[in-house]
Design an enzyme around this catalytic site. Sequence first.
Site, PDB file in Angstrom:
ATOM      1  CD  GLU A   1     -10.605   4.202  31.041  1.00  0.00           C
ATOM      2  OE1 GLU A   1     -10.982   4.562  29.915  1.00  0.00           O
ATOM      3  OE2 GLU A   1      -9.453   3.811  31.281  1.00  0.00           O
ATOM      4  N   GLY A   2     -16.309   4.658  33.422  1.00  0.00           N
ATOM      5  CA  GLY A   2     -17.742   4.681  33.177  1.00  0.00           C
ATOM      6  C   GLY A   2     -18.361   3.325  33.403  1.00  0.00           C
ATOM      7  CB  THR A   3     -20.710   2.029  35.999  1.00  0.00           C
ATOM      8  OG1 THR A   3     -21.788   2.951  35.747  1.00  0.00           O
ATOM      9  CG2 THR A   3     -19.890   2.514  37.192  1.00  0.00           C
ATOM     10  CB  SER A   4     -22.438  -1.737  32.855  1.00  0.00           C
ATOM     11  OG  SER A   4     -21.319  -2.557  32.624  1.00  0.00           O
TER      12      SER A   4
ATOM     13  N   PRO B   1     -12.642  10.528  46.090  1.00  0.00           N
ATOM     14  CG  PRO B   1     -11.449  10.475  48.104  1.00  0.00           C
ATOM     15  CD  PRO B   1     -11.485  11.146  46.766  1.00  0.00           C
TER      16      PRO B   1
ATOM     17  CD  GLN C   1     -26.723 -32.463  23.707  1.00  0.00           C
ATOM     18  OE1 GLN C   1     -27.604 -31.885  24.331  1.00  0.00           O
ATOM     19  NE2 GLN C   1     -26.978 -33.411  22.825  1.00  0.00           N
TER      20      GLN C   1
ATOM     21  CG  PHE D   1      -6.930  10.152  33.266  1.00  0.00           C
ATOM     22  CD1 PHE D   1      -6.703  11.075  32.258  1.00  0.00           C
ATOM     23  CD2 PHE D   1      -8.238   9.965  33.689  1.00  0.00           C
ATOM     24  CE1 PHE D   1      -7.745  11.793  31.683  1.00  0.00           C
ATOM     25  CE2 PHE D   1      -9.290  10.666  33.137  1.00  0.00           C
ATOM     26  CZ  PHE D   1      -9.042  11.594  32.134  1.00  0.00           C
TER      27      PHE D   1
ATOM     28  CG  LEU E   1     -11.966  12.545  36.266  1.00  0.00           C
ATOM     29  CD1 LEU E   1     -12.006  14.076  36.213  1.00  0.00           C
ATOM     30  CD2 LEU E   1     -12.567  11.958  34.979  1.00  0.00           C
TER      31      LEU E   1
END
Length: 379
Positions: free
Chosen positions: A359-362, A128, A278, A123, A125
Amino acid sequence: MDLRLSAEQTAVRRLAAEFVDREVRPHAARWDRHEAVDPAIVGLLGELGFLGLTVPETDGGSGGDHLSYCLVLEELGRGDSAVRGIVSVSLGLVAKSIAAHGTPEQRARWLPGLCSGAALGCFALTEPGSGSDAAALATRAVRDGADWLLTGTKTFITNGTTADVALLFARTGGPGHRGITAFLVSTESPGLSRREIRGKLGLRGQATAELHLDGVRVPDAARLGDEGAGFRLALGTLAKGRMSVAAGCVGIAQGCLDAAVTYAGQRTQFGKPIAGHQLVQQLLAVDTAAARLLVWQVADLIDSGQPFATEASMAKLFASEAAVRAADNAVQVFGGYGYIDEYPVGKYLRDARVATLYEGTSQIQQLLIGRALTGVTAF
């Protein structure tokens, strides 16, 4: 939403888990060190039908629903995200796009090979100078009679060195998203060269490349969808792709949890297994189940024909960040041993980190979710 799996979905999940434990996990560390997975894995994925999930059988696929697809990707993510990426891209981004938007001739040419593992797709897309701002891509396609001449550079392309076909996006019109068109480009085309990108932090076994196009000639019959509709096609494809990434992240988180629980029960400190302390138990409390349910919700929406893009962004955002937390906690449970590749948790951490980027940052996911909730764009 009914959370019960059907008998068929349960069988697919079991098949994927057995495949991962037999063919993937025993080799993952070696592939990571050598920065290459065994290419024979592609044929094995094809034989099991994993590269044709959700693609109609009439097009050479194996059919099935999107939840089955997510179950397979979760198991592959548990085994090796480099292998999961092969399926996510070749099937999830390329084959599914051809099945949805391709002409009969395009489907007949590419789908049987992509679904069987005889061929792979990439893919193309990202460039740079354009990552999150994909509408600013600079690769151009210029008309030359009945053909197009493509010139430009793509980077960070998964499967880029091994793919037979690139779903490639180029500018055919003016600036902005309305001037972008999608093409199916054979990677054997004269004028197309590939350079492997090595030395990655994670996903080291995954083939990643830079593609350079110097007047690559393709016929108009290679155009996927309408002229100028490429950006819309890319966005729709990436929405489903975010579900794929999220499913793989659930697999990473589950692998981390399994490894940490096992190790905590075996490792002794202060006279008892560290699972009895714990603060170690606190590190085992991760978000795996919540991430899994978000992914399954997206699959259910797709299979029922409902809008899913915002939910896909939510799943991708939460699952990718949860995978990083789970891996970081697992390294902490393992202590110094988590820092060497004799154990899998360090690799899980390195592989998980990139899921918050591609595929798109946070941050992009947060903006997409915010726009859906408020109706106001903050881009």
